[in-house]
Design a protein around this motif. Sequence first.
Motif, PDB file in Angstrom:
ATOM      1  N   UNK A 158       0.824  -1.209   0.000  1.00  0.00           N
ATOM      2  CA  UNK A 158       0.000   0.000   0.000  1.00  0.00           C
ATOM      3  C   UNK A 158       0.856   1.257   0.000  1.00  0.00           C
ATOM      4  N   UNK A 159       1.856   1.282   0.854  1.00  0.00           N
ATOM      5  CA  UNK A 159       2.736   2.448   0.932  1.00  0.00           C
ATOM      6  C   UNK A 159       3.473   2.641  -0.393  1.00  0.00           C
ATOM      7  N   UNK A 160       4.006   1.532  -0.921  1.00  0.00           N
ATOM      8  CA  UNK A 160       4.782   1.617  -2.151  1.00  0.00           C
ATOM      9  C   UNK A 160       3.963   2.150  -3.315  1.00  0.00           C
ATOM     10  N   UNK A 161       2.702   1.719  -3.433  1.00  0.00           N
ATOM     11  CA  UNK A 161       1.919   2.150  -4.596  1.00  0.00           C
ATOM     12  C   UNK A 161       1.544   3.624  -4.502  1.00  0.00           C
ATOM     13  N   UNK A 162       1.295   4.126  -3.291  1.00  0.00           N
ATOM     14  CA  UNK A 162       0.988   5.559  -3.183  1.00  0.00           C
ATOM     15  C   UNK A 162       2.221   6.398  -3.487  1.00  0.00           C
ATOM     16  N   UNK A 163       3.378   5.940  -3.054  1.00  0.00           N
ATOM     17  CA  UNK A 163       4.611   6.676  -3.347  1.00  0.00           C
ATOM     18  C   UNK A 163       4.913   6.659  -4.848  1.00  0.00           C
ATOM     19  N   UNK A 164       4.654   5.521  -5.483  1.00  0.00           N
ATOM     20  CA  UNK A 164       4.899   5.410  -6.921  1.00  0.00           C
ATOM     21  C   UNK A 164       3.926   6.285  -7.715  1.00  0.00           C
ATOM     22  N   UNK A 165       2.663   6.308  -7.287  1.00  0.00           N
ATOM     23  CA  UNK A 165       1.675   7.154  -7.961  1.00  0.00           C
ATOM     24  C   UNK A 165       2.029   8.626  -7.806  1.00  0.00           C
ATOM     25  N   UNK A 166       2.503   9.006  -6.626  1.00  0.00           N
ATOM     26  CA  UNK A 166       2.895  10.394  -6.391  1.00  0.00           C
ATOM     27  C   UNK A 166       4.084  10.766  -7.271  1.00  0.00           C
ATOM     28  N   UNK A 167       5.067   9.907  -7.342  1.00  0.00           N
ATOM     29  CA  UNK A 167       6.243  10.177  -8.175  1.00  0.00           C
ATOM     30  C   UNK A 167       5.850  10.341  -9.636  1.00  0.00           C
ATOM     31  N   UNK A 168       4.939   9.494 -10.117  1.00  0.00           N
ATOM     32  CA  UNK A 168       4.510   9.573 -11.519  1.00  0.00           C
ATOM     33  C   UNK A 168       3.753  10.864 -11.790  1.00  0.00           C
ATOM     34  N   UNK A 169       2.889  11.271 -10.854  1.00  0.00           N
ATOM     35  CA  UNK A 169       2.129  12.509 -11.031  1.00  0.00           C
ATOM     36  C   UNK A 169       3.041  13.723 -11.043  1.00  0.00           C
ATOM     37  N   UNK A 170       4.049  13.714 -10.179  1.00  0.00           N
ATOM     38  CA  UNK A 170       4.999  14.831 -10.145  1.00  0.00           C
ATOM     39  C   UNK A 170       5.741  14.927 -11.480  1.00  0.00           C
ATOM     40  N   UNK A 171       6.127  13.793 -12.034  1.00  0.00           N
ATOM     41  CA  UNK A 171       6.821  13.790 -13.319  1.00  0.00           C
ATOM     42  C   UNK A 171       5.934  14.341 -14.439  1.00  0.00           C
ATOM     43  N   UNK A 172       4.620  14.147 -14.306  1.00  0.00           N
ATOM     44  CA  UNK A 172       3.674  14.617 -15.326  1.00  0.00           C
ATOM     45  C   UNK A 172       3.294  16.083 -15.158  1.00  0.00           C
ATOM     46  N   UNK A 173       3.693  16.691 -14.050  1.00  0.00           N
ATOM     47  CA  UNK A 173       3.260  18.058 -13.718  1.00  0.00           C
ATOM     48  C   UNK A 173       4.179  19.087 -14.366  1.00  0.00           C
ATOM     49  N   UNK A 174       4.000  19.278 -15.655  1.00  0.00           N
ATOM     50  CA  UNK A 174       4.813  20.226 -16.424  1.00  0.00           C
ATOM     51  C   UNK A 174       3.911  21.343 -16.949  1.00  0.00           C
ATOM     52  N   UNK A 175       4.468  22.513 -17.229  1.00  0.00           N
ATOM     53  CA  UNK A 175       3.648  23.585 -17.789  1.00  0.00           C
ATOM     54  C   UNK A 175       2.927  23.122 -19.061  1.00  0.00           C
ATOM     55  N   UNK A 176       1.654  23.451 -19.148  1.00  0.00           N
ATOM     56  CA  UNK A 176       0.858  23.054 -20.297  1.00  0.00           C
ATOM     57  C   UNK A 176       0.074  21.778 -20.088  1.00  0.00           C
ATOM     58  N   UNK A 177       0.499  20.937 -19.134  1.00  0.00           N
ATOM     59  CA  UNK A 177      -0.301  19.761 -18.786  1.00  0.00           C
ATOM     60  C   UNK A 177      -1.577  20.220 -18.097  1.00  0.00           C
ATOM     61  N   UNK A 178      -2.534  19.336 -18.035  1.00  0.00           N
ATOM     62  CA  UNK A 178      -3.801  19.662 -17.392  1.00  0.00           C
ATOM     63  C   UNK A 178      -4.010  18.803 -16.141  1.00  0.00           C
ATOM     64  N   UNK A 179      -4.868  19.306 -15.262  1.00  0.00           N
ATOM     65  CA  UNK A 179      -5.138  18.588 -14.017  1.00  0.00           C
ATOM     66  C   UNK A 179      -5.566  17.155 -14.302  1.00  0.00           C
ATOM     67  N   UNK A 180      -6.375  16.975 -15.341  1.00  0.00           N
ATOM     68  CA  UNK A 180      -6.806  15.626 -15.685  1.00  0.00           C
ATOM     69  C   UNK A 180      -5.654  14.697 -16.014  1.00  0.00           C
ATOM     70  N   UNK A 181      -4.565  15.242 -16.544  1.00  0.00           N
ATOM     71  CA  UNK A 181      -3.394  14.422 -16.833  1.00  0.00           C
ATOM     72  C   UNK A 181      -2.788  13.873 -15.536  1.00  0.00           C
ATOM     73  N   UNK A 182      -2.731  14.713 -14.516  1.00  0.00           N
ATOM     74  CA  UNK A 182      -2.190  14.267 -13.223  1.00  0.00           C
ATOM     75  C   UNK A 182      -3.110  13.238 -12.585  1.00  0.00           C
ATOM     76  N   UNK A 183      -4.417  13.526 -12.602  1.00  0.00           N
ATOM     77  CA  UNK A 183      -5.389  12.596 -12.034  1.00  0.00           C
ATOM     78  C   UNK A 183      -5.330  11.242 -12.744  1.00  0.00           C
ATOM     79  N   UNK A 184      -5.262  11.274 -14.069  1.00  0.00           N
ATOM     80  CA  UNK A 184      -5.201  10.035 -14.837  1.00  0.00           C
ATOM     81  C   UNK A 184      -3.927   9.257 -14.519  1.00  0.00           C
ATOM     82  N   UNK A 185      -2.831   9.953 -14.366  1.00  0.00           N
ATOM     83  CA  UNK A 185      -1.563   9.298 -14.040  1.00  0.00           C
ATOM     84  C   UNK A 185      -1.650   8.588 -12.698  1.00  0.00           C
TER      85      UNK A 185
END
Length: 257
Positions: free
Chosen positions: A129-156
């Motif tokens: 459980x801990x590992x998957x939340x940390x992995x999801x957070x890391x992936x969302x941070x990587x997707x958080x670039x200018x021009x991306x949309x909130x839905x992109x982070x949520x989907x990630x």
Amino acid sequence: MIEILTPADLGRARVTGALVADILYTMKSRATVGTNLLDIDRWTKEMIVEAGAESCYVDYEPSFGRGPFGHYICTAVNDAVLHGKPHDYTLADGDLLTLDLAVLKSGIAADSAISFIVGDSRPAESVALIEVTERALKAAIAAAVPGARIGDLSHTIGTVLSEAGYPINVEFGGHGIGSTMHQDPHVPNNGRPGRGYKLRPGLLLALEPWVMADTDKLVTDADGWTLRSKTGARTAHSEHTIAITPGGAEILTLPSQ
């Protein structure tokens, strides 16, 4: 309200973020077998006051809670996952503890959460459980670039959690942050890519994947605050405050050392 911070604001946000992380990891080091949750709350208060900062929680009184929260940190144990209200409970070996903290300093707030196992036990379900939340957070941070949309982070986030086999609750998720703790935009932990607010430099977001082992349903404790898995299953929660910069996301809630 959606705030866009200036470079000067961002400098202050870095200070607040480091303070939040330092307090969280100090509390993690003190959260050993036999530690009482009320002691963690007291130690947190002492560090906030010593830093000349303010708690975002002690007077927090949203519509979904019962009266002011009245404490300085959220302490969620085992099947509790969000808004865990500190109470007279002594930590035991193998407990899965989530600490969630938001602090305001010099007019800028930061918010972060960590989940970890107390003692020497390492139950496989809790580790996963801990590992998957940390992995999801890391992936969302990587997707958080200018021009991306909130839905992109949520989907990630949702993709990581669902591919690991976990149900997803979208009632509570990430959020904008700045001069106050909770702002728009809301960042659900699942969503459709290409939708929602477009990220731009100066935006601060608190991203917070959380899961329950076998359900997406929550129940509220008699304290009016603590949210638990409906089935009594274990839970985990990971959160960082990030700043959108021209080069991508900067994590603000990292320890200063």
